[in-house]
Design a protein around this motif. Structure first.
Motif, mmCIF file in Angstrom:
data_model
loop_
_atom_site.group_PDB
_atom_site.id
_atom_site.type_symbol
_atom_site.label_atom_id
_atom_site.label_comp_id
_atom_site.label_asym_id
_atom_site.label_seq_id
_atom_site.Cartn_x
_atom_site.Cartn_y
_atom_site.Cartn_z
ATOM 1 N N HIS A 215 0.842 -1.407 0.113
ATOM 2 C CA HIS A 215 0.373 -0.193 -0.196
ATOM 3 C C HIS A 215 0.963 0.988 -0.228
ATOM 4 O O HIS A 215 0.838 2.439 0.714
ATOM 5 C CB HIS A 215 -0.976 0.098 1.553
ATOM 6 C CG HIS A 215 -1.641 -1.217 1.564
ATOM 7 N ND1 HIS A 215 -2.992 -1.063 0.172
ATOM 8 C CD2 HIS A 215 -1.794 -2.520 2.096
ATOM 9 C CE1 HIS A 215 -3.159 -2.623 0.658
ATOM 10 N NE2 HIS A 215 -2.849 -2.797 1.899
ATOM 11 N N ASP A 216 1.478 0.989 -0.557
ATOM 12 C CA ASP A 216 2.799 2.036 -0.967
ATOM 13 C C ASP A 216 3.578 3.235 0.561
ATOM 14 O O ASP A 216 4.191 3.752 0.637
ATOM 15 C CB ASP A 216 1.957 3.828 -1.675
ATOM 16 C CG ASP A 216 2.756 4.272 -2.316
ATOM 17 O OD1 ASP A 216 4.008 4.251 -3.001
ATOM 18 O OD2 ASP A 216 2.714 5.694 -2.669
ATOM 19 N N MET A 217 3.461 2.201 1.019
ATOM 20 C CA MET A 217 4.395 2.231 2.315
ATOM 21 C C MET A 217 5.431 1.223 2.255
ATOM 22 O O MET A 217 5.757 -0.261 1.918
ATOM 23 C CB MET A 217 3.134 1.422 3.504
ATOM 24 C CG MET A 217 2.341 2.221 3.576
ATOM 25 S SD MET A 217 2.299 4.076 4.321
ATOM 26 C CE MET A 217 2.804 3.921 5.815
ATOM 27 N N VAL A 218 6.281 1.486 3.223
ATOM 28 C CA VAL A 218 7.924 0.624 3.386
ATOM 29 C C VAL A 218 8.148 1.586 4.527
ATOM 30 O O VAL A 218 8.394 1.951 5.832
ATOM 31 C CB VAL A 218 8.833 1.196 2.491
ATOM 32 C CG1 VAL A 218 8.590 1.049 1.484
ATOM 33 C CG2 VAL A 218 9.317 3.045 2.495
ATOM 34 N N HIS A 219 9.590 0.819 5.156
ATOM 35 C CA HIS A 219 10.364 0.218 6.764
ATOM 36 C C HIS A 219 11.515 0.729 5.886
ATOM 37 O O HIS A 219 11.592 -0.217 4.864
ATOM 38 C CB HIS A 219 9.589 0.194 7.604
ATOM 39 C CG HIS A 219 10.131 -1.349 7.519
ATOM 40 N ND1 HIS A 219 9.005 -2.758 7.425
ATOM 41 C CD2 HIS A 219 11.051 -2.177 8.287
ATOM 42 C CE1 HIS A 219 9.871 -3.544 7.149
ATOM 43 N NE2 HIS A 219 10.688 -3.485 7.786
ATOM 44 N N LEU A 220 12.551 0.929 7.111
ATOM 45 C CA LEU A 220 14.049 0.471 6.881
ATOM 46 C C LEU A 220 15.045 -0.076 8.150
ATOM 47 O O LEU A 220 13.771 -0.071 9.214
ATOM 48 C CB LEU A 220 14.706 2.096 7.378
ATOM 49 C CG LEU A 220 14.259 3.421 6.114
ATOM 50 C CD1 LEU A 220 14.866 4.346 5.964
ATOM 51 C CD2 LEU A 220 14.644 2.580 5.022
#
Length: 257
Positions: free
Chosen positions: A45-50
């Motif tokens: 859903h166009d979300m990311v994390h690092l």
């Protein structure tokens, strides 16, 4: 000049596609010479994390940084909160919470900045080490004592000896109590000597007072000599922690403990 700076910061960045997202190797290097690297992980859903490569915390712990102490763990949590991140103990990785993809550039810069700052935990000397000395020593003593004795912290030994509170009072039935002073300053060792002399000559109660120094150089040699001649024992914590704690346990519980 702007182009030169852009090349210096950007040309050496290596980005590799992975099944979960992107692996990024930066131009910055850690003290061991390895590049600072991190992953951009797709969350949908166009979300990311690092997240880091899983070596940051283990490498620091291997170098002697103990994140179990309250002071260090709080410092770590505060540092990571600044990037909306946390340490995932199960995966042994530093992670951020999910964010929208449009924020990736600024979030990535902040994340790398924190990874670089993690090496500050290796600089635990001077005031930083002194702030954790009491926690490190108290934790090890409690583990060694277990349920073999009662431990009181920051309290008078008894009503007759209330002018100098020990850092720890260890009490076992049918044995003299042991008062432990964490001697990371000359004043605390002076307090230990005062308490021992008060017990002997004023209150006339059986009491063993121990000064646990952080290092050999925590107090001047003249004060060390005075303490050695007046206290039950003076011992040093850093570099020989288990032996120092064992000496305290023997004084409090006895050789048969």
């Amino acid at each position: 000049m702007k182009d030169d700076l852009c090349r210096a910061f950007c040309d050496d960045v290596c980005v590799t596609a992975t099944p979960l997202g992107l692996a990024v190797s930066t131009a910055f290097r850690r003290d061991d010479g390895d590049r600072v690297a991190f992953y951009v992980v797709e969350d949908g859903h166009d979300m990311v994390h690092l997240e880091d490569d899983g070596t940051t915390i283990p490498d620091l712990e291997e170098a002697g940084v103990d994140f179990e102490t309250q002071t260090r763990r709080r410092a770590l949590d505060v540092l990571l909160e600044g990037i909306d991140g946390y340490f995932d103990a199960e995966a042994v990785t530093i992670r951020t919470r999910s964010f929208v993809r449009d924020e990736l550039a600024s979030r990535a810069l902040a994340f790398v900045g924190v990874l670089l700052r993690m090496n500050d935990f290796l600089l635990l000397t001077g005031e930083s080490v002194r702030s954790t000395f009491r926690e490190d020593a108290a934790r090890k003593i409690k583990l060694a004592i277990g349920d073999k004795a009662q431990i009181r912290e920051g309290e008078p030994v008894n009503e007759k000896l209330s002018e100098a509170n020990a850092d720890m009072v260890i009490e076992v039935c049918q044995r003299a109590p042991v008062a432990v002073f964490f001697g990371n300053s000359p004043q605390r060792v002076q307090d230990a000597i005062f308490l021992q002399m008060s017990a002997l000559y004023e209150a006339k109660v059986d009491l063993s007072v121990i000064a646990l120094l952080e290092t050999e150089t925590s107090i001047p040699p003249s004060l060390r000599r005075r303490a050695s001649n007046r206290l039950a024992t003076v011992t040093e914590f850093r570099e020989d922690e288990d032996a120092a704690v064992s000496r305290i346990v023997r004084e409090a519980i006895g050789h048969a403990a």
